[in-house]
Scaffold this motif. Structure first.
Motif, PDB file in Angstrom:
ATOM      1  N   TYR A 143       3.564   5.337  -8.482  1.00 50.85           N
ATOM      2  CA  TYR A 143       2.394   4.572  -8.048  1.00 50.85           C
ATOM      3  C   TYR A 143       1.174   4.965  -8.880  1.00 50.85           C
ATOM      4  CZ  TYR A 143      -1.119   2.490  -4.974  1.00 50.85           C
ATOM      5  OH  TYR A 143      -2.160   1.747  -4.488  1.00 50.85           O
ATOM      6  N   ALA A 144       0.990   6.253  -9.099  1.00 49.08           N
ATOM      7  CA  ALA A 144      -0.139   6.719  -9.900  1.00 49.08           C
ATOM      8  C   ALA A 144      -0.046   6.205 -11.333  1.00 49.08           C
ATOM      9  CB  ALA A 144      -0.190   8.250  -9.885  1.00 49.08           C
ATOM     10  N   ALA A 145       1.154   6.215 -11.906  1.00 44.65           N
ATOM     11  CA  ALA A 145       1.341   5.709 -13.271  1.00 44.65           C
ATOM     12  C   ALA A 145       1.032   4.222 -13.357  1.00 44.65           C
ATOM     13  CB  ALA A 145       2.767   5.985 -13.736  1.00 44.65           C
ATOM     14  N   SER A 146       1.375   3.483 -12.311  1.00 43.76           N
ATOM     15  CA  SER A 146       1.107   2.040 -12.293  1.00 43.76           C
ATOM     16  C   SER A 146      -0.381   1.756 -12.122  1.00 43.76           C
ATOM     17  CB  SER A 146       1.907   1.368 -11.173  1.00 43.76           C
ATOM     18  OG  SER A 146       3.292   1.570 -11.320  1.00 43.76           O
ATOM     19  N   VAL A 147      -1.027   2.470 -11.213  1.00 41.53           N
ATOM     20  CA  VAL A 147      -2.461   2.277 -10.981  1.00 41.53           C
ATOM     21  C   VAL A 147      -3.256   2.640 -12.232  1.00 41.53           C
ATOM     22  CG1 VAL A 147      -4.453   3.106  -9.669  1.00 41.53           C
ATOM     23  CG2 VAL A 147      -2.309   2.575  -8.488  1.00 41.53           C
ATOM     24  N   ALA A 148      -2.819   3.688 -12.929  1.00 43.90           N
ATOM     25  CA  ALA A 148      -3.513   4.127 -14.141  1.00 43.90           C
ATOM     26  C   ALA A 148      -3.295   3.164 -15.308  1.00 43.90           C
ATOM     27  CB  ALA A 148      -3.051   5.528 -14.523  1.00 43.90           C
ATOM     28  N   GLY A 149      -2.368   2.226 -15.165  1.00 44.98           N
ATOM     29  CA  GLY A 149      -2.104   1.274 -16.238  1.00 44.98           C
ATOM     30  C   GLY A 149      -1.123   1.766 -17.279  1.00 44.98           C
ATOM     31  N   PHE A 150      -0.489   2.908 -17.009  1.00 41.93           N
ATOM     32  CA  PHE A 150       0.492   3.416 -17.976  1.00 41.93           C
ATOM     33  C   PHE A 150       1.720   2.513 -18.049  1.00 41.93           C
ATOM     34  CE2 PHE A 150       4.316   6.015 -18.779  1.00 41.93           C
ATOM     35  CZ  PHE A 150       4.029   6.441 -20.077  1.00 41.93           C
ATOM     36  N   SER A 156       0.852  -1.189   0.000  1.00 36.07           N
ATOM     37  CA  SER A 156       0.000   0.000   0.000  1.00 36.07           C
ATOM     38  C   SER A 156       0.885   1.235   0.000  1.00 36.07           C
ATOM     39  CB  SER A 156      -0.922   0.012   1.222  1.00 36.07           C
ATOM     40  OG  SER A 156      -0.175   0.100   2.422  1.00 36.07           O
ATOM     41  N   LEU A 157       0.374   2.294  -0.568  1.00 31.53           N
ATOM     42  CA  LEU A 157       1.154   3.527  -0.683  1.00 31.53           C
ATOM     43  C   LEU A 157       1.510   4.137   0.671  1.00 31.53           C
ATOM     44  CD1 LEU A 157       2.438   5.548  -2.618  1.00 31.53           C
ATOM     45  CD2 LEU A 157       0.259   6.781  -2.678  1.00 31.53           C
ATOM     46  N   PRO A 158       0.601   4.211   1.646  1.00 34.71           N
ATOM     47  CA  PRO A 158       0.983   4.792   2.941  1.00 34.71           C
ATOM     48  C   PRO A 158       2.147   4.061   3.606  1.00 34.71           C
ATOM     49  CG  PRO A 158      -1.405   4.641   2.777  1.00 34.71           C
ATOM     50  CD  PRO A 158      -0.848   3.894   1.600  1.00 34.71           C
ATOM     51  N   VAL A 159       2.144   2.727   3.557  1.00 30.78           N
ATOM     52  CA  VAL A 159       3.250   1.975   4.164  1.00 30.78           C
ATOM     53  C   VAL A 159       4.552   2.259   3.421  1.00 30.78           C
ATOM     54  CG1 VAL A 159       4.158  -0.339   4.609  1.00 30.78           C
ATOM     55  CG2 VAL A 159       1.753   0.158   5.055  1.00 30.78           C
ATOM     56  N   LEU A 160       4.482   2.292   2.094  1.00 28.39           N
ATOM     57  CA  LEU A 160       5.680   2.592   1.301  1.00 28.39           C
ATOM     58  C   LEU A 160       6.224   3.977   1.650  1.00 28.39           C
ATOM     59  CD1 LEU A 160       7.589   1.828  -1.091  1.00 28.39           C
ATOM     60  CD2 LEU A 160       6.000   3.105  -2.541  1.00 28.39           C
ATOM     61  N   PHE A 172       5.869   5.627   4.382  1.00 29.86           N
ATOM     62  CA  PHE A 172       6.444   5.603   5.731  1.00 29.86           C
ATOM     63  C   PHE A 172       7.845   4.992   5.704  1.00 29.86           C
ATOM     64  CE2 PHE A 172       7.247   3.220   9.673  1.00 29.86           C
ATOM     65  CZ  PHE A 172       7.272   4.277  10.567  1.00 29.86           C
ATOM     66  N   ILE A 173       8.025   3.905   4.947  1.00 31.12           N
ATOM     67  CA  ILE A 173       9.352   3.265   4.840  1.00 31.12           C
ATOM     68  C   ILE A 173      10.353   4.238   4.232  1.00 31.12           C
ATOM     69  CG2 ILE A 173      10.645   1.456   3.663  1.00 31.12           C
ATOM     70  CD1 ILE A 173       9.059   0.376   5.962  1.00 31.12           C
ATOM     71  N   ILE A 174       9.933   4.935   3.179  1.00 32.33           N
ATOM     72  CA  ILE A 174      10.829   5.901   2.531  1.00 32.33           C
ATOM     73  C   ILE A 174      11.182   7.027   3.493  1.00 32.33           C
ATOM     74  CG2 ILE A 174      11.012   7.608   0.678  1.00 32.33           C
ATOM     75  CD1 ILE A 174       9.195   5.793  -0.995  1.00 32.33           C
ATOM     76  N   LEU A 175      10.176   7.555   4.189  1.00 29.91           N
ATOM     77  CA  LEU A 175      10.423   8.637   5.150  1.00 29.91           C
ATOM     78  C   LEU A 175      11.408   8.196   6.228  1.00 29.91           C
ATOM     79  CD1 LEU A 175       9.730  11.412   6.396  1.00 29.91           C
ATOM     80  CD2 LEU A 175       7.816  10.302   7.563  1.00 29.91           C
ATOM     81  N   LEU A 176      11.200   7.003   6.761  1.00 33.55           N
ATOM     82  CA  LEU A 176      12.088   6.498   7.810  1.00 33.55           C
ATOM     83  C   LEU A 176      13.501   6.312   7.280  1.00 33.55           C
ATOM     84  CD1 LEU A 176      12.355   5.490  10.702  1.00 33.55           C
ATOM     85  CD2 LEU A 176      11.633   3.222   9.921  1.00 33.55           C
ATOM     86  N   GLN A 177      13.620   5.793   6.067  1.00 31.65           N
ATOM     87  CA  GLN A 177      14.942   5.597   5.463  1.00 31.65           C
ATOM     88  C   GLN A 177      15.684   6.914   5.314  1.00 31.65           C
ATOM     89  OE1 GLN A 177      15.901   2.903   1.827  1.00 31.65           O
ATOM     90  NE2 GLN A 177      15.520   4.903   0.946  1.00 31.65           N
ATOM     91  N   GLN A 178      14.977   7.949   4.849  1.00 22.46           N
ATOM     92  CA  GLN A 178      15.619   9.245   4.625  1.00 22.46           C
ATOM     93  C   GLN A 178      16.014   9.922   5.933  1.00 22.46           C
ATOM     94  OE1 GLN A 178      15.612   7.935   1.453  1.00 22.46           O
ATOM     95  NE2 GLN A 178      16.285  10.044   1.227  1.00 22.46           N
TER      96      GLN A 178
END
Length: 442
Positions: A374-381, A239-243, A245-251
């Motif tokens: 994520y938006a590009a993937s959800v949109a099917g691009f 899910s995007l929120p978990v992703l 959060f992981i990115i924020l914590l990493q940075q």
């Protein structure tokens, strides 16, 4: 800002440092790093089978001129990436044993055997034929549901490996069950006898655990762990929120001088890599349903471009906008490594660590890029990433290989351009300050 930094250094950094040094998490990180070449080679086997150019892919099919190459590629995939759980049991067990200063290879063998015991091998009865006659089902024939040796069984294998590896190492370290042979005995033989009784204790205990599970109707341990723990955890993580959060914590960890990628590697490898492996298995089976958009390769293809913090964009801005000598020197040193996603020269040389000017773009750029991808993937691009590509593969090329589509490369390029816009005002401000200091010193 200073109060926030003081609070982080007092309460968060010490905890993160302890987590980063915890032996079991380090063993998971090092174990996955050891088997990464197998996973990368297996991924390229799958890339050949699912070649992005249809005219070439048709040649790999039945009757095609290159069908033999497809057979090789799929078997390479099956013998490497499809068995990642089994390899993880050995490599993580080895790393855990070494952390306890016991024989790593013996520990790895014990953890692998323990993981196999729980697969309920003896439940499968094999039909026997001889000379054209069907002799029916004779006794038990060991058999393994191969799915549990891949990503689907990874959570069970990780739990089993950490518990049995720790138990084995502590029994060996105690010396109470070790068989000591005379000095003249070859070292390999002495080690094997020394590990004999500890191995027996651990494997018998695992067998008892399995017998208890079977008695209560849970003979298929892997299936119940997968349905009860692994699958809900993977669904939650996909899910995007978990992703974010992981990115924020990493940075944030990187900002305080801690290797965020290494500290979070157990989470990324244990969960997000399993999501990538699920995608690969689905693609190999010709199934496009249930593909995971978020996985470990999503991070490498669209977020960690140039390294953590989307620092490829930072290097580009410094190339065109740096006027101060210090920025020019750092740009010249860091530009080459950043092409291969190595950004320590920037993080510690610019520096980004504890630099309040760069904390905003260093956190914002990867978060925004993750949302765009994520938006590009959800949109099917663009199709979800379904192959493990070396993390040192240059940006844009990595996304093309991971997705098998030019659209993947396009999304990565857009992310870099957006990252340039995010970093631009901060780099110009920092460069201006450096230039003023240089003029004042001159």
């Amino acid at each position: 800002m200073q109060k926030f930094m003081d609070w982080m250094e007092r309460y968060i950094v010490p905890v993160a440092s302890k987590i980063g040094a915890q032996r079991h998490l380090v063993a998971i990180r090092d174990g996955f790093a050891t088997i990464m070449p197998l996973m990368i080679v297996g991924s390229f086997g799958l890339l050949i089978h699912n070649f992005p150019i249809d005219s070439v892919k048709a040649m790999f099919g039945e009757g095609g001129a290159l069908h033999w190459l497809d057979v090789i590629a799929l078997n390479v995939y099956a013998g490497s990436m499809f068995l990642m759980g089994l390899f993880a049991a050995i490599s993580i067990g080895y790393a855990l044993g070494k952390s306890y200063d016991v024989d790593g290879f013996s520990t790895g063998l014990v953890t692998m055997a323990s993981s196999l015991i729980l697969t309920n091998m003896m439940a499968y009865k094999a039909p026997v034929t001889w000379g054209g006659f069907d002799l029916g089902t004779v006794g038990w024939e060991p058999g393994i549901f191969a799915k549990w040796l891949g990503s689907a069984g990874l959570v069970t294998i990780l739990i089993t490996t950490l518990i049995t590896g720790t138990l084995f190492a502590k029994i060996v370290k105690s010396g109470k069950l070790n068989i000591t042979l005379p000095d003249g005995v070859p070292p390999a033989v002495a080690r094997s006898f020394s590990a004999l009784l500890p191995t027996a204790v651990v494997l018998v205990l695992v067998g008892i655990v399995f017998a208890i599970c079977e008695a209560f109707g849970y003979a298929d341990v892997y299936l119940h762990v997968y349905n009860g723990i692994a699958k809900p955890l993977m669904v939650f993580s996909n899910s995007l929120p978990v992703l974010l959060f992981i990115i924020l914590l990493q940075q944030v960890l990187w900002f305080f001088g801690l290797h965020g990628s290494n500290i979070l590697a157990p989470v990324i490898n244990g969960i997000f890599l399993a999501l990538t492996a699920e995608n690969m298995a689905a693609i190999a089976a010709g199934n496009t349903e249930g593909i995971n958009i978020i996985n470990s390769q999503f991070l490498d293809s669209y977020v960690n471009l140039g390294g953590s913090g989307l620092t490829a964009a930072l290097v580009i801005v410094m190339m065109f906008k740096s006027k101060s000598q210090v920025n020019k020197q750092i740009r010249n040193v860091a530009g080459g490594p950043a092409f291969f996603n190595i950004n320590e020269p920037l993080i510690f040389g610019l520096p980004i660590v504890l630099n309040p000017i760069y904390i905003i773009p260093f956190i914002a750029a990867p978060l925004v890029s993750a949302c765009i991808a994520y938006a590009a993937s959800v949109a099917g691009f663009v199709a979800p990433a379904s192959a493990v590509v070396p993390w040192t593969c240059p940006p844009i090329i990595s996304a093309w290989l991971a997705t098998g589509q030019w659209q993947g490369a396009a999304v990565a390029l857009v992310n870099i351009l957006v990252g340039v816009l995010i970093y631009l005002p901060f780099v110009m401000y920092a460069d201006k300050k450096n230039l003023e200091l240089e003029v004042a010193e001159a």
